[in-house]
Scaffold this active site. Structure first.
Site: not given
Ligand code: NAD
Length: 248
Positions: A37, A122, A158, A195
């Site tokens: 995101f 989630h 339903c 994250s």
């Molecule tokens: P976030 O998008 O807020 O943060 C992701 C973090 O990952 C960023 O800070 C980024 O710098 C880092 N990142 C990106 N690629 C990386 C890599 N290759 N190696 C290491 N770090 C990397 O994500 P979040 O904290 O999970 O929160 C976002 C919300 O979005 C969550 O609730 C999640 O459920 C949802 N989401 C889930 C998915 C999925 O299921 N794959 C995808 C998008 C969003």
């Protein structure tokens, strides 16, 4: 650049821990081709506002819009495959180094990689349910109906509205979150991978655990309180950790 000293420190923390957990976010799955995101330029934030597209407000008040827009984010994950970071976490669990994975992800990739104890705080994109009679179906049922041109998928039993078992913005947290908190209370090491640690209430979990390893491309609010921080790709760092653990 990944420092050898930091890798060795992380390995020692893992080996010395009595109850280690991983906490993963969207960043662990970007190397599997699923955008996160918040990464600048590539994250989903730039393209649409997930807080709106994936909200209970839109789902309940404008379900056609939800199935036209937000649903596309969810179904974009179905063909993704686990990457090294997912696989190494499953391996570490198998070998008894970690006790489970708390994930914010809904992409099913920890399960697909072979992790056994996974707390999906989630929700997931394996199943859906009827909002009226609560019957459960596979997620594929939603895809089948949307692909057949049905604007809002209906329960085959339903006729009530079907919804994915994903926690939307505005939803209550599921039972897995309660279980994850209980795990975190028992744990002495948390390995955070991919994250931003900005999404509540999951972002409070690192406060509950005495030792912290953070692997995330961008800075997080917890970097200062962590034992070791890697601002690098999850797959690369996890491979170095696994290789060093095997050879020490
Ligand atoms: P976030 O998008 O807020 O943060 C992701 C973090 O990952 C960023 O800070 C980024 O710098 C880092 N990142 C990106 N690629 C990386 C890599 N290759 N190696 C290491 N770090 C990397 O994500 P979040 O904290 O999970 O929160 C976002 C919300 O979005 C969550 O609730 C999640 O459920 C949802 N989401 C889930 C998915 C999925 O299921 N794959 C995808 C998008 C969003």
């Amino acid at each position: 650049m990944i420092l050898v000293d930091d890798i060795e420190k992380a390995c020692k923390l893992i080996k010395d821990s009595t109850y280690a957990l991983a906490l993963t976010g969207a960043g662990i799955s970007t190397e599997s081709g699923i955008p996160d995101f918040r990464s600048p330029g590539v994250g989903l934030w730039g393209k649409m506002d997930p807080m709106e597209a994936l909200s209970t407000d839109v789902l309940l008040n404008n379900p056609e819009k939800f199935y036209r827009e937000g649903f596309k984010i969810l179904r974009g994950m179905e063909n993704a495959q686990p990457n090294d970071a997912h696989r190494i976490l499953a391996e570490l669990e198998d070998k008894g180094y970690i006790n489970g994975v708390i994930t914010q992800n809904i992409d099913n990739l920890h399960h697909r990689a072979g992790s056994k104890k996974v707390y999906e705080v989630h929700g997931n994109t394996r199943t859906c349910h009827c909002m009226r009679c609560k019957s459960k179906y596979e997620f594929k049922e939603l895809e089948r109906q949307v692909d057949a041109g049905i604007k809002v998928p209906k329960c085959p039993k339903c006729g009530g509205m079907l919804r994915p078992d994903v926690v939307m913005f505005g939803d209550m947290m599921p039972q897995d979150f309660e279980l994850a908190l209980k795990e975190a209370q028992k744990s002495d090491l948390l390995i955070v991978i991919g994250s931003s640690l900005e999404v509540a209430p999951v972002c409070y979990i690192p406060d509950m655990v005495p030792h912290l390893i953070i692997i995330n491309l961008m800075k997080t609010p917890y970097d200062k309180s962590a034992d070791v921080v890697f601002h690098d790709k999850a797959g690369k760092v996890m491979k170095e950790i696994r290789d060093t653990m095997e050879n020490t």
